[in-house]
Design an enzyme around this catalytic site. Structure first.
Site, mmCIF file in Angstrom:
data_model
loop_
_atom_site.group_PDB
_atom_site.id
_atom_site.type_symbol
_atom_site.label_atom_id
_atom_site.label_comp_id
_atom_site.label_asym_id
_atom_site.label_seq_id
_atom_site.Cartn_x
_atom_site.Cartn_y
_atom_site.Cartn_z
ATOM 1 N NE ARG A 1 -1.092 2.398 2.941
ATOM 2 C CZ ARG A 1 -0.501 3.465 3.446
ATOM 3 N NH1 ARG A 1 -0.401 4.586 2.738
ATOM 4 N NH2 ARG A 1 0.025 3.429 4.654
ATOM 5 C CG HIS B 1 3.588 4.489 9.334
ATOM 6 N ND1 HIS B 1 2.983 3.478 8.620
ATOM 7 C CD2 HIS B 1 3.935 5.424 8.408
ATOM 8 C CE1 HIS B 1 2.951 3.793 7.333
ATOM 9 N NE2 HIS B 1 3.532 4.971 7.171
ATOM 10 C CB CYS C 1 2.785 10.318 1.434
ATOM 11 S SG CYS C 1 1.098 10.947 1.310
ATOM 12 C CG ASN D 1 6.763 3.095 4.744
ATOM 13 O OD1 ASN D 1 6.404 3.245 3.589
ATOM 14 N ND2 ASN D 1 6.025 3.415 5.774
HETATM 15 P P1 HMG Z 1 -12.614 14.978 -2.451
HETATM 16 O O1 HMG Z 1 -12.167 15.421 -3.801
HETATM 17 O O2 HMG Z 1 -12.905 16.020 -1.424
HETATM 18 O O3 HMG Z 1 -13.843 13.960 -2.506
HETATM 19 O O4 HMG Z 1 -11.493 13.993 -1.890
HETATM 20 P P2 HMG Z 1 -15.195 13.958 -3.238
HETATM 21 O O5 HMG Z 1 -16.154 13.277 -2.319
HETATM 22 O O6 HMG Z 1 -15.531 15.315 -3.780
HETATM 23 O O7 HMG Z 1 -14.914 12.961 -4.464
HETATM 24 C C1 HMG Z 1 -14.135 13.273 -5.611
HETATM 25 C C2 HMG Z 1 -14.296 12.147 -6.611
HETATM 26 O O8 HMG Z 1 -13.710 10.938 -6.104
HETATM 27 C C3 HMG Z 1 -15.761 11.794 -6.892
HETATM 28 O O9 HMG Z 1 -15.775 11.274 -8.208
HETATM 29 C C4 HMG Z 1 -16.045 10.668 -5.933
HETATM 30 O O10 HMG Z 1 -17.087 9.822 -6.337
HETATM 31 C C5 HMG Z 1 -14.705 9.927 -5.953
HETATM 32 P P3 HMG Z 1 -16.585 12.054 -9.395
HETATM 33 O O11 HMG Z 1 -17.983 12.189 -8.890
HETATM 34 O O12 HMG Z 1 -15.880 13.387 -9.522
HETATM 35 O O13 HMG Z 1 -16.394 11.136 -10.574
HETATM 36 N N1 HMG Z 1 -14.444 9.234 -4.690
HETATM 37 C C6 HMG Z 1 -14.158 7.922 -4.599
HETATM 38 N N2 HMG Z 1 -14.066 6.948 -5.524
HETATM 39 C C7 HMG Z 1 -13.748 5.716 -5.067
HETATM 40 N N3 HMG Z 1 -13.490 5.433 -3.770
HETATM 41 C C8 HMG Z 1 -13.584 6.385 -2.826
HETATM 42 C C9 HMG Z 1 -13.927 7.696 -3.235
HETATM 43 N N4 HMG Z 1 -14.085 8.851 -2.570
HETATM 44 C C10 HMG Z 1 -14.407 9.785 -3.475
HETATM 45 N N5 HMG Z 1 -13.333 6.097 -1.552
HETATM 46 C C11 HMG Z 1 -10.948 12.052 -0.612
HETATM 47 C C12 HMG Z 1 -11.632 13.393 -0.617
HETATM 48 C C13 HMG Z 1 -10.846 11.598 0.823
HETATM 49 C C14 HMG Z 1 -11.802 11.062 -1.422
HETATM 50 C C15 HMG Z 1 -9.557 12.199 -1.292
HETATM 51 O O14 HMG Z 1 -8.898 13.248 -0.646
HETATM 52 C C16 HMG Z 1 -8.734 10.960 -1.233
HETATM 53 O O15 HMG Z 1 -9.052 9.948 -1.838
HETATM 54 N N6 HMG Z 1 -7.595 11.023 -0.503
HETATM 55 C C17 HMG Z 1 -6.711 9.886 -0.356
HETATM 56 C C18 HMG Z 1 -5.292 10.330 -0.252
HETATM 57 C C19 HMG Z 1 -4.394 9.156 -0.031
HETATM 58 O O16 HMG Z 1 -4.725 8.013 -0.317
HETATM 59 N N7 HMG Z 1 -3.184 9.445 0.496
HETATM 60 C C20 HMG Z 1 -2.210 8.445 0.763
HETATM 61 C C21 HMG Z 1 -2.533 7.613 1.971
HETATM 62 S S1 HMG Z 1 -2.158 8.414 3.512
HETATM 63 C C22 HMG Z 1 -0.481 8.081 3.775
HETATM 64 O O17 HMG Z 1 0.192 7.590 2.896
HETATM 65 C C23 HMG Z 1 0.081 8.302 5.144
HETATM 66 C C24 HMG Z 1 0.266 6.995 5.945
HETATM 67 O O18 HMG Z 1 1.151 6.103 5.278
HETATM 68 C C25 HMG Z 1 0.821 7.307 7.336
HETATM 69 C C26 HMG Z 1 2.051 8.207 7.327
HETATM 70 O O19 HMG Z 1 3.038 7.899 6.651
HETATM 71 O O20 HMG Z 1 1.988 9.205 8.034
HETATM 72 C C27 HMG Z 1 -1.081 6.262 6.129
HETATM 73 MG MG MG Z 2 3.304 6.197 5.350
#
Ligand code: HMG
Ligand code: MG
Length: 310
Positions: free
Chosen positions: A24, A217, A250, A259
């Site tokens: 992931r 993490h 990220c 990581n």
């Molecule tokens: P948004 O643009 O505010 O959301 O994003 P929205 O509700 O307006 O949706 C935008 C579009 O995405 C729409 O599609 C939704 O249907 C679709 P459209 O109508 O325009 O065709 N959509 C989805 N489709 C499938 N599955 C879903 C989904 N949600 C919306 N779940 C949102 C808000 C939260 C969705 C967006 O910001 C997002 O997806 N963010 C994810 C970011 C991410 O994955 N980052 C990496 C992981 S975090 C990380 O790596 C840190 C970690 O490792 C810990 C660390 O290291 O600190 C965990």
């Molecule tokens: Mg991470």
């Protein structure tokens, strides 16, 4: 693999759960799309190496993270062994619907300790993201799913600088009160040093959060991940996130690199006589194979050293 023996230090746990995030956190950051079958084979090999917790993918917006848009197809290709955790990241209701359809048994919500990263990563404030998580956690739990939580930018943030441990602890309290049963403390950009880890664990203790509820993490940008892990273990942490071959980063955090590499972690844990149940040699073979798929060598020191030994 040559056996150099092991010497324990008192005050460390006898066993550590290595929570594998390579599929992931690692693959979300790849520029080229990795074929779904390659991801599936990677996960099968991680499971075969003895991992008890393998985070497989994310049910997030495919517009935000196209690298993991194949989450549903991917999960169809993998069998979950009995007793093994295979969590997926889920931010919202839509993600939970997709995860439930795919038959997952655990999800992870992912919050931010800072406002800047909450906006960059989730397009909303910290409070708004917790409001988004509340119904997701409730519904996941009503379906019998386990719910992990992440807090990112627990130590430093590229837009805000140093992060106050008391602020982090307040957000951690909220996530645990929402129903998260394991909270992973993210050093998303790898800037933490050991004193900061101890300060945060102390602040969390003052919020009534015990080390059994926590995981760490660490990203390894500044080469501090293993030192930070060791002090966390000395303070009672027993769940450590790591990524096979040191893949990761990220896409929404400037300067986030891979990581802590699982192999580097295993080298240290096994050298301390701590059990993990994970076969280091098998994992080195997997990361060497994965590095070939991605077309560049693994940054893990242990993978580099041990793959030359073979
Ligand atoms: P948004 O643009 O505010 O959301 O994003 P929205 O509700 O307006 O949706 C935008 C579009 O995405 C729409 O599609 C939704 O249907 C679709 P459209 O109508 O325009 O065709 N959509 C989805 N489709 C499938 N599955 C879903 C989904 N949600 C919306 N779940 C949102 C808000 C939260 C969705 C967006 O910001 C997002 O997806 N963010 C994810 C970011 C991410 O994955 N980052 C990496 C992981 S975090 C990380 O790596 C840190 C970690 O490792 C810990 C660390 O290291 O600190 C965990
Ligand atoms: Mg991470």
């Amino acid at each position: 693999m040559t056996d150099y023996g092991s010497v324990p230090i008192t005050g460390l746990p006898k066993r550590v759960t290595v929570y594998e995030v390579g599929a992931r956190d690692g693959l979300q950051n790849e520029k080229a799309l990795v074929p779904t079958e390659v991801k599936a084979e990677f996960i099968r090999q991680l499971l075969a190496a003895g991992h008890q917790a393998v985070e497989t993918t994310s049910f997030v917006s495919p517009q935000w993270v196209p690298q993991l848009a194949d989450a549903s197809d991917l999960l169809q290709l993998i069998e979950q062994p009995a007793g093994v955790r295979m969590p997926v990241l889920v931010p919202n209701d839509k993600g939970l619907n997709r995860a439930l359809d795919a038959g997952v048994t655990e999800i992870a919500v992912f919050g931010s300790a800072t406002e800047s990263f909450a906006q960059k990563n989730l397009n909303r404030s910290v409070a708004e993201s917790f409001d988004m998580f509340r119904p997701v956690i409730d519904r996941a739990r009503s379906h019998g799913l386990m719910v992990r939580g992440y807090l990112s930018m627990c130590f430093g943030d590229p837009w805000e600088g140093a992060v106050d441990p008391h602020v982090v602890a307040g957000h951690a309290r909220c996530l645990i009160d929402l129903g998260v049963t394991e909270l992973s403390l993210g050093d998303t950009i790898g800037v933490a040093t050991p004193g900061q880890v101890v300060a945060l664990l102390d602040a969390l203790g003052h919020q009534g959060i015990s080390v059994d509820q926590l995981a760490v993490h660490f990203h390894d940008t500044y080469g501090q991940a293993l030192s930070n892990t060791l002090v966390a273990l000395q303070h009672g942490i027993t769940v450590v996130d790591a990524s096979a071959g040191g893949l990761g980063g990220c896409p929404f955090a400037k300067s986030a690199t891979g990581n802590l590499a699982t192999e580097d972690l295993l080298w240290q844990l096994h050298g301390l006589g701590i059990e993990t149940g994970v076969d280091l040699e098998a994992l080195v073979r997997t990361s060497t194979w994965m590095a070939e798929q991605l077309g560049r060598p693994s940054p893990s020191r242990a993978v580099q050293a041990l793959s030359k030994e073979e």
